[in-house]
Motif scaffolding. Structure first.
Motif, mmCIF file in Angstrom:
data_model
loop_
_atom_site.group_PDB
_atom_site.id
_atom_site.type_symbol
_atom_site.label_atom_id
_atom_site.label_comp_id
_atom_site.label_asym_id
_atom_site.label_seq_id
_atom_site.Cartn_x
_atom_site.Cartn_y
_atom_site.Cartn_z
ATOM 1 N N LEU A 11 38.563 33.998 78.841
ATOM 2 C CA LEU A 11 39.825 33.878 78.102
ATOM 3 C C LEU A 11 39.674 32.949 76.918
ATOM 4 O O LEU A 11 40.277 33.139 75.878
ATOM 5 C CB LEU A 11 40.935 33.377 79.024
ATOM 6 C CG LEU A 11 41.362 34.374 80.101
ATOM 7 C CD1 LEU A 11 42.436 33.775 80.977
ATOM 8 C CD2 LEU A 11 41.849 35.663 79.481
ATOM 9 N N VAL A 12 38.850 31.929 77.067
ATOM 10 C CA VAL A 12 38.620 31.006 75.951
ATOM 11 C C VAL A 12 38.006 31.762 74.787
ATOM 12 O O VAL A 12 38.384 31.598 73.649
ATOM 13 C CB VAL A 12 37.675 29.867 76.383
ATOM 14 C CG1 VAL A 12 37.267 29.054 75.171
ATOM 15 C CG2 VAL A 12 38.358 28.985 77.396
ATOM 16 N N ARG A 13 37.048 32.629 75.097
ATOM 17 C CA ARG A 13 36.364 33.340 74.024
ATOM 18 C C ARG A 13 37.319 34.198 73.216
ATOM 19 O O ARG A 13 37.200 34.311 72.016
ATOM 20 C CB ARG A 13 35.264 34.209 74.619
ATOM 21 C CG ARG A 13 33.936 33.533 74.473
ATOM 22 C CD ARG A 13 32.816 34.494 74.697
ATOM 23 N NE ARG A 13 31.784 33.769 75.441
ATOM 24 C CZ ARG A 13 31.221 34.234 76.512
ATOM 25 N NH1 ARG A 13 31.549 35.404 76.986
ATOM 26 N NH2 ARG A 13 30.321 33.526 77.135
ATOM 27 N N LYS A 14 38.256 34.832 73.927
ATOM 28 C CA LYS A 14 39.147 35.746 73.219
ATOM 29 C C LYS A 14 40.109 35.001 72.300
ATOM 30 O O LYS A 14 40.431 35.465 71.242
ATOM 31 C CB LYS A 14 39.940 36.565 74.240
ATOM 32 C CG LYS A 14 39.233 37.875 74.584
ATOM 33 C CD LYS A 14 40.022 38.646 75.615
ATOM 34 C CE LYS A 14 39.115 39.295 76.642
ATOM 35 N NZ LYS A 14 39.784 39.505 77.902
ATOM 36 N N SER A 15 40.564 33.864 72.755
ATOM 37 C CA SER A 15 41.611 33.202 71.972
ATOM 38 C C SER A 15 41.047 32.535 70.739
ATOM 39 O O SER A 15 39.888 32.293 70.625
ATOM 40 C CB SER A 15 42.354 32.181 72.825
ATOM 41 O OG SER A 15 41.461 31.229 73.320
ATOM 42 N N ASP A 67 49.696 31.291 76.011
ATOM 43 C CA ASP A 67 48.323 30.925 76.301
ATOM 44 C C ASP A 67 47.871 31.650 77.571
ATOM 45 O O ASP A 67 48.384 31.412 78.649
ATOM 46 C CB ASP A 67 48.244 29.402 76.490
ATOM 47 C CG ASP A 67 46.795 28.956 76.617
ATOM 48 O OD1 ASP A 67 45.942 29.822 76.887
ATOM 49 O OD2 ASP A 67 46.546 27.760 76.434
ATOM 50 N N LEU A 68 46.902 32.543 77.396
ATOM 51 C CA LEU A 68 46.453 33.346 78.534
ATOM 52 C C LEU A 68 45.948 32.484 79.680
ATOM 53 O O LEU A 68 46.157 32.789 80.848
ATOM 54 C CB LEU A 68 45.329 34.291 78.085
ATOM 55 C CG LEU A 68 45.774 35.457 77.207
ATOM 56 C CD1 LEU A 68 44.566 36.234 76.730
ATOM 57 C CD2 LEU A 68 46.686 36.377 78.018
ATOM 58 N N ARG A 69 45.303 31.379 79.333
ATOM 59 C CA ARG A 69 44.749 30.537 80.396
ATOM 60 C C ARG A 69 45.839 29.937 81.270
ATOM 61 O O ARG A 69 45.651 29.713 82.449
ATOM 62 C CB ARG A 69 43.920 29.402 79.782
ATOM 63 C CG ARG A 69 42.461 29.739 79.688
ATOM 64 C CD ARG A 69 41.751 28.678 78.895
ATOM 65 N NE ARG A 69 42.292 28.612 77.542
ATOM 66 C CZ ARG A 69 42.023 27.630 76.693
ATOM 67 N NH1 ARG A 69 41.270 26.639 77.071
ATOM 68 N NH2 ARG A 69 42.529 27.645 75.487
ATOM 69 N N GLY A 90 43.862 26.390 86.071
ATOM 70 C CA GLY A 90 43.674 26.466 84.635
ATOM 71 C C GLY A 90 43.380 25.144 83.940
ATOM 72 O O GLY A 90 43.273 25.087 82.725
ATOM 73 N N THR A 91 43.255 24.057 84.708
ATOM 74 C CA THR A 91 42.875 22.785 84.097
ATOM 75 C C THR A 91 41.372 22.800 83.839
ATOM 76 O O THR A 91 40.608 23.210 84.697
ATOM 77 C CB THR A 91 43.222 21.626 85.036
ATOM 78 O OG1 THR A 91 44.629 21.602 85.230
ATOM 79 C CG2 THR A 91 42.777 20.294 84.455
ATOM 80 N N ALA A 92 40.980 22.373 82.648
ATOM 81 C CA ALA A 92 39.561 22.381 82.313
ATOM 82 C C ALA A 92 38.856 21.246 83.051
ATOM 83 O O ALA A 92 39.302 20.110 83.005
ATOM 84 C CB ALA A 92 39.373 22.225 80.810
ATOM 85 N N ALA A 151 37.273 31.963 89.148
ATOM 86 C CA ALA A 151 38.245 31.297 88.270
ATOM 87 C C ALA A 151 37.570 30.757 87.023
ATOM 88 O O ALA A 151 38.086 30.890 85.909
ATOM 89 C CB ALA A 151 38.942 30.174 89.029
ATOM 90 N N MET A 152 36.390 30.144 87.194
ATOM 91 C CA MET A 152 35.679 29.598 86.035
ATOM 92 C C MET A 152 35.289 30.715 85.076
ATOM 93 O O MET A 152 35.403 30.572 83.858
ATOM 94 C CB MET A 152 34.408 28.862 86.483
ATOM 95 C CG MET A 152 34.644 27.582 87.247
ATOM 96 S SD MET A 152 35.635 26.385 86.357
ATOM 97 C CE MET A 152 34.421 25.695 85.274
ATOM 98 N N LEU A 153 34.797 31.832 85.636
ATOM 99 C CA LEU A 153 34.383 32.940 84.777
ATOM 100 C C LEU A 153 35.581 33.482 83.991
ATOM 101 O O LEU A 153 35.478 33.733 82.788
ATOM 102 C CB LEU A 153 33.769 34.058 85.630
ATOM 103 C CG LEU A 153 32.391 33.754 86.214
ATOM 104 C CD1 LEU A 153 31.955 34.844 87.177
ATOM 105 C CD2 LEU A 153 31.365 33.581 85.105
ATOM 106 N N VAL A 154 36.716 33.640 84.678
ATOM 107 C CA VAL A 154 37.910 34.149 84.007
ATOM 108 C C VAL A 154 38.329 33.185 82.903
ATOM 109 O O VAL A 154 38.583 33.579 81.766
ATOM 110 C CB VAL A 154 39.059 34.353 85.010
ATOM 111 C CG1 VAL A 154 40.368 34.644 84.278
ATOM 112 C CG2 VAL A 154 38.725 35.494 85.957
ATOM 113 N N GLN A 155 38.352 31.883 83.246
ATOM 114 C CA GLN A 155 38.743 30.868 82.253
ATOM 115 C C GLN A 155 37.892 30.987 81.000
ATOM 116 O O GLN A 155 38.387 30.961 79.888
ATOM 117 C CB GLN A 155 38.527 29.484 82.852
ATOM 118 C CG GLN A 155 39.800 28.732 83.098
ATOM 119 C CD GLN A 155 39.509 27.279 83.398
ATOM 120 O OE1 GLN A 155 38.646 26.660 82.780
ATOM 121 N NE2 GLN A 155 40.227 26.731 84.336
#
Lengths: 508, 336
Positions: free
Chosen positions: B332-336, B21-23, B276-278, B325-329
């Motif tokens: 990564l969600v979009r890709k997975s 999991d990338l996140r 990485g916690t939502a 961090a939020m932008l990266v998170q």
């Protein structure tokens, strides 16, 4: 339905050799589809057949991987994210896209508010909304809050929204799933009226009888491939079902087994009342399948939630094998062997962002923990067993529940409920929004559970389901049990009489 | 219809690299990159001494953030933790100054127990106000933040509260400045707290319930989970973590004031999110949280050692980190 008036009508929207892949997995294989002006076209197929993907592509929400879309005969690239509405292509979603805190008028004009000198022209918008609603023959108040409307009324607003945007092509995804029979009839009258004025409809549904009743042509997809397009009048329900499944459907329901008359009464509900439900009493025997029928909003779900402790009850008693179950206490009910399977699998049944295992064992983690420590091996064994037992088929082991097809979600939810090993299972709408093949499986699971000696209550708005499965059927009306039917009494007409209030007898 | 034959192969495929999991990995990659940047900026940076120092200084935020991971995973938020540190630390020092127990060893043990009970009660208060009182956690803990902070100011009468007993102070000092087998005590405490927290979150029924409640309360309720109990316990865990942080804080300075722990709640939340916690609940990553706390402290350290950027800009940089961090998170969600 007649097909004369659409034969030769110009084709409004068509798809040519459309293929679509999601992250390497192909879900549509060179599919053709055409929609003529002024026709109602059914799009059918099992869950996962590619219907929703095709609808999304035809409405611009997804772009095809290859293939071509033609609008009025000209190749077109549909704008994304609902901008295709400007071209007259509108989707009415299964879950409505309405903000609860807006009024009907505000919803209708959302995003294209009419202004005069930069100020909202509310008077004009209200009048226009009224005009459209009148056109539809709807009595919904244009100033009412969306949140205060019934589901059928919300759908009416969605349709009004489509009309007011001069829709030429309307996609309806399972529009009748949440409607009563009367509301459905009203909707159909409306759709036919609009069709006769030249609007084209694509009707996605699992309900064969409705497709037969309403549509002009049918296109069947299976496993992402186009199978057949044909006028509805030359097909019958059985033929469509076979095209969808690709195999002969043996009997949809297993043979009924009626429990012995002196079989133990495992559940006795005595005079239960909640806010809406009044004085409901019924009994279930061991190994029995009891049906609960009635209109949407007749209080069936509310009663069941009160029985299993998800909702508090104002009066009455629930006895499992003679032992009273505390009110409003889910734990006590679960301990007593009562389980409730919600009809809302997406919002109340499954964690859509979690995998199959986390979902399966959520309700029964106690079985997999030793000294407070969860044993992953035990959980995995449970998942493997549940997947075999309930035939849950997924491409990717780690898939999150939200990405599974409706049918597999429903099987997973049933498996989750069964993990608690309940002796009395209340299943609310066992087959909502799932395909014919999976329906058949679920019916057989239910029958098998009953033969196993478990007792099952099936709450359903689909009458054939209740009639095909149950040995007794309770009919609710306006928060009360209007009657309990047995044996030969169980028929659509008879159920309707009780549901509509024409007949009434004291509950058994 | 057929029984799936993949069963045996699935287990093997399970651990393949594509399943990572990338996140979950992203914060550790960021940490590695930071270490690299730091090493390039100043050779002293990568020394064991400096890194141990950074880790030690991150202890307070790291431990508090572990608690915040529970609260946030269950879909809530606790803004009161900074004020709670000041309040509990002040109470603890006042208790030790009161001299009710003559024997210093017993006194210290009693004070530790006292702080832990105080932390539990503060957390319980937050939990009950949000669940039983049905007040949005943001508002509820905004309220208790004011209360804890105000009580601290009142206790200290606007000044400082200082540990008076030199003997106690001497005995308690090693809790922050000492080492165990060469490792500074705060680092040992961080690892211990995190290990326990990770066990609870990933390996117990309660942990599974936290994630379920955070991702969908209705699903949790319909699955027979008592949602309010799970949420309240998360707040209590947060209170306990704050108490543990206080146990390290008091021996460090032996003193508190009305400004103790100011803005720590924001740093703790930043650490959780960077880890990485939502923020909307439903996925907790305890080790990621610790990693986030290290990253925050490392950035400050690099700025200090580099002379490129004024260290007065630390707050601004930390603010930027949470947004990045939020932008990266999300990407990564979009890709997975």
């Amino acid at each position: 339905m007649t097909t004369e008036h659409v034969d030769g009508a110009p084709v409004v929207l068509s798809a040519r050799r459309i293929s679509k892949s999601f992250s390497g997995v192909q879900v549509l294989f060179s599919v053709d589809f055409e929609l003529r002006q002024g026709e109602i076209h059914a799009l059918m197929g099992e869950n996962g057949a590619g219907k929703s993907t095709l609808v999304k592509i035809l409405s611009g929400f997804e772009q095809p991987t290859s293939g071509e879309i033609l609008l009025d005969g000209k190749s077109a690239k549909l704008p994304a994210n609902g901008a295709a509405e400007a071209l007259g292509i509108v989707i009415i979603h299964q879950e409505f896209n309405l903000a609860e805190h807006l009024t009907v008028t505000e919803s209708l004009f959302l995003g294209r508010e009419v202004t005069r000198f930069g100020v909202l022209d509310r008077k004009f918008m209200r009048a226009e909304t009224r005009r459209v609603l009148d056109l539809l023959g709807s009595h919904v108040d244009e100033n009412a809050m969306i949140g205060s409307l019934s589901i059928a009324e919300k759908q009416m607003v969605e349709i009004a929204k489509a009309i007011s945007r001069d829709a030429r092509v309307v996609f309806m995804d399972e529009p009748t799933a949440v409607l009563s029979r009367e509301e459905t009839n009203f909707l159909f009258r409306l759709v036919r009226k609009l069709r006769d004025k030249g609007t084209s409809f694509v009707f996605v549904s699992h309900k064969l009888d409705e497709v037969m009743e309403l549509t002009d042509r049918v296109t069947v997809l299976r496993d992402g491939q186009w199978i057949k397009t044909s006028p509805t009048s030359v097909l019958d329900g059985e033929a469509i079902a076979q095209l969808m499944v690709g195999r002969e459907l043996s009997s949809l329901y297993a043979a009924k087994t009626e429990p012995d008359i002196d079989e133990e009464v495992v559940l006795r509900v005595a005079s239960v009342s909640t806010g809406y439900v009044r004085d409901a009493s019924f009994e279930v025997r061991r190994g029995e399948i009891l049906g609960f029928s009635g209109m949407i909003g007749s209080g069936r779900t509310e009663l069941m939630e009160a029985v299993v402790g998800l909702r508090s009850r104002l009066a009455g008693e629930v006895l499992v094998r003679g032992q009273p179950v505390a009110a409003g206490d889910v734990h006590a009910a679960n301990k007593a062997g009562l389980a409730y399977m919600t009809k809302d699998r997406k919002a109340k049944g499954l964690l859509l962002n979690s995998g199959m295992m986390a979902n399966l064992t959520l309700q029964s983690l106690g079985r997999h923990s030793r000294l407070g420590y969860l044993d992953p091996a035990s959980e995995e064994a449970a998942l493997a067993k549940a997947r075999r037992r309930f035939d849950i088929r997924v491409r990717d082991e780690k898939i999150v529940a939200g990405r599974m097809s409706g049918g597999n979600q429903q099987k997973l939810l049933l498996a989750k409920v069964m993990e608690t090993d309940p002796s009395i299972i209340i299943i609310d709408e066992p087959t909502r929004g799932i395909d014919v093949g999976t329906k058949q499986q679920i019916y057989h699971f239910i029958s098998a559970l009953a033969r196993d000696g478990r007792s099952i209550i099936v709450v359903s708005s689909e009458m054939p389901e209740v009639i095909g499965l149950c040995s007794r059927v309770a009919v609710m009306r306006e928060g009360q049990i209007a009657g309990v039917l047995e044996g030969d009494e169980i028929s659509e007409q008879e159920i309707m009489r009780y549901a509509a209030g024409l007949k009434k007898k004291t509950a058994a | 219809m057929s029984v799936n034959q993949e069963g045996s192969q699935e287990a093997i495929r399970r651990r393949s690299w594509r399943d990572i999991d990338l996140r979950a990995v992203a914060p550790f990659v960021a940490l590695a990159l930071l270490l690299l940047v730091g090493a390039l900026v100043n050779p002293n940076f990568i020394s064991i001494n400096n890194l141990a120092n950074v880790a030690t200084r991150s202890a307070f935020i790291a431990i508090i953030a572990v608690g915040a991971t529970f609260v946030i995973s269950s879909g809530d938020l606790d803004l009161s933790v900074g004020a709670m540190v000041a309040f509990i630390a002040s109470l603890m020092i006042l208790f030790m100054n009161s001299g009710v127990i003559a024997d210093p060893v017993l006194m210290l043990l009693a004070a530790i127990l006292f702080a832990i009970v105080a932390g539990t009660l503060c957390g319980l208060t937050n939990g009950l106000i949000t669940t039983v009182g049905r007040i949005e956690p943001f508002i509820a803990t905004l309220g208790t933040m004011g209360i804890y902070r105000g009580l601290t100011t009142w206790l200290s009468q606007g000044g400082a509260i200082t540990l008076k007993e030199p003997e106690l102070q001497e005995m308690y000092r090693p809790a922050y400045f000492g080492t165990i087998a060469g490792v500074p005590v705060p680092i040992v405490v961080i690892l211990a707290v995190t290990a326990v927290a990770a066990f609870i979150l990933y390996r117990t029924r309660y942990g599974r319930h936290v994630v379920a409640v955070g991702s969908n309360r209705d699903v949790a309720r319909y699955s027979g989970i008592s949602v309010n109990r799970v949420r309240t316990v998360a707040f209590v865990i947060q209170g306990l973590c704050v108490a543990v942080a206080v146990l390290l804080y008091v021996p460090r300075l032996g003193s508190t004031s009305a400004t103790t722990g100011i803005l720590w709640e924001l740093q703790a939340i930043t650490a959780v999110v960077v880890g990485g916690t939502a923020l909307k609940g439903g996925a907790g990553r305890v080790w990621g949280t610790i990693c986030g706390a290290f990253i925050l402290e490392l950035v400050g350290n690099i700025m200090l050692l580099s002379n490129f950027i004024s260290e007065y800009l630390i707050g601004a940089i930390q603010g930027a980190i949470i947004i990045i961090a939020m932008l990266v998170q999300r990407s990564l969600v979009r890709k997975s």
